[in-house]
Design an enzyme around this catalytic site. Structure first.
Site, short mmCIF file in Angstrom:
data_model
loop_
_atom_site.label_atom_id
_atom_site.label_comp_id
_atom_site.label_asym_id
_atom_site.label_seq_id
_atom_site.Cartn_x
_atom_site.Cartn_y
_atom_site.Cartn_z
N GLU A 173 18.59 -9.25 -2.24
CA GLU A 173 18.44 -10.70 -2.42
C GLU A 173 17.64 -11.39 -1.33
O GLU A 173 17.18 -12.52 -1.52
CB GLU A 173 19.83 -11.36 -2.48
N HIS B 290 23.59 -17.20 -2.40
CA HIS B 290 24.70 -16.68 -1.61
C HIS B 290 25.40 -17.80 -0.85
O HIS B 290 25.57 -17.76 0.38
CB HIS B 290 24.19 -15.62 -0.63
N ARG C 41 29.26 -9.36 -4.17
CA ARG C 41 28.13 -8.69 -3.52
C ARG C 41 27.12 -8.27 -4.58
O ARG C 41 27.48 -7.78 -5.65
CB ARG C 41 28.60 -7.46 -2.73
#
Length: 341
Positions: free
Chosen positions: A269, A308, A240
């Protein structure tokens, strides 16, 4: 005829849509699929779906209490991820809304990706490829390091962290681990040694993060912890973004204290992942600052950033969707499904 119960799926891409359209378990429900994050969905579409009893979300939707209160019939939130820090748990607890995540879908997937990022970083694979495509060959500039014999600090020994330990052990690394909940099977394996965070910071050549985003873990990589680290340490984060304070990270990379970083996740992000200027404009000064730092990190040759996607193998995605749909169906059939709270 009784009205069918409504399930709203948000953050739906083409592959997810195709799976949901062919799921036999969903045939008895009214299924609504939204491409956008739920918090970015127009108000008129939200109003049409306030009768939803289940919301299924990916990590990009921010499900605040103010948003969730627009769904008075909501009984369950299904997160198509292991993490659930994008959901207002306090609101869910207060309103008896179950929050069910997916565990065990991608421990191998994410661990393999972390290794891939680490090898790319330490052997300068992408960097060398980019230079060659530009017509430059610099053998001296492309010198990397071996992982065999190095000390790897693994923070978090849940399923993903344990798989990462196994991979690094196979490479001949010395492995230090930290987790407040130690795994006895991992201890018995002899592959690693549990220790303190301070020892990991002080002795590791590589530090890889595999822990959840919690209040205690927020910015665990910060100015103070970086000062304790070896000069030339490498940082890997596939967990994370909130685990790392990007400002001292950037400063340490510029100074050479940190030799490089491989980051699949970033604090704040979304602006980079979705190129969403509006989210930065309305998020306040802190978000704007970190968005700027993230853009600066992207420009550094010894930093690898991906959007991600460590979970993003076809095998893992299939497991996520299968598990999520089974959880939703079981819940609506009155079966006991474990909530994260």
């Amino acid at each position: 005829m009784n009205k069918r119960e409504k399930i709203v799926f948000c953050d739906v891409d083409d592959d997810t849509r195709a799976f949901l359209n062919t799921s036999q378990l969903l045939k008895q429900y009214e299924v609504v699929m939204l491409e956008d994050c739920l918090d970015k969905t127009p108000a008129n579409i939200i109003e049409k779906n306030t009768d939803a009893v289940v919301i299924s979300t990916f990590v990009y939707s921010k499900l605040s209490g103010d948003l969730l209160k627009k769904f008075p019939h909501l009984r369950m939130i299904s997160t198509r991820s292991t993490g659930y820090n994008n959901v207002d748990l306090e609101y869910c607890k207060a309103h008896n809304i179950s929050v069910v995540n997916v565990v065990g879908y991608g421990e191998i997937t994410v661990a393999e990706y972390a290794l891939g990022m680490l090898l790319d970083l330490t052997r300068k694979i992408s960097f060398s490829n980019k230079k060659l495509r530009e017509g430059h060959v610099d053998v001296n500039g492309d010198i990397g390091i071996d992982l065999s014999g190095k000390t790897i600090g693994v923070i978090g020994t849940g399923a993903i962290g344990r798989h990462f330990v196994k991979i690094c052990y196979a490479l001949g690394c010395t492995i230090l681990t930290y987790d407040p909940f130690q795994n006895q099977a991992l201890i018995d394996s002899g592959m690693c040694r549990y220790t303190s965070l301070d020892e990991i910071f002080q002795k590791s050549d590589v530090i890889s993060l595999h822990c959840p985003s919690t209040e205690e873990n927020y910015h665990m990589i910060n100015e103070a912890s970086i000062k304790k680290m070896k000069h030339g340490v490498f940082i890997v984060n596939t967990a994370r973004g909130e685990l790392i304070d990007a400002l001292p990270l950037y400063d340490a990379i510029i100074s050479g204290k940190i030799a490089g970083a491989a980051l699949d996740v970033l604090d704040h992000e979304n602006a980079i992942i979705k190129h969403d200027i509006e989210s930065v404009k309305h998020a306040g000064a802190e978000s704007a600052l970190y968005s700027l730092i993230n853009e600066k990190l992207l420009q550094l040759p010894n930093v690898i950033i991906t959007p991600h996607i460590a979970f993003n193998s076809s095998d893992a995605i299939r497991r996520i969707l299968e598990t999520s749909v089974k959880n939703i169906h079981a819940f609506l059939c009155g079966e006991q499904v474990k909530s994260v709270w």
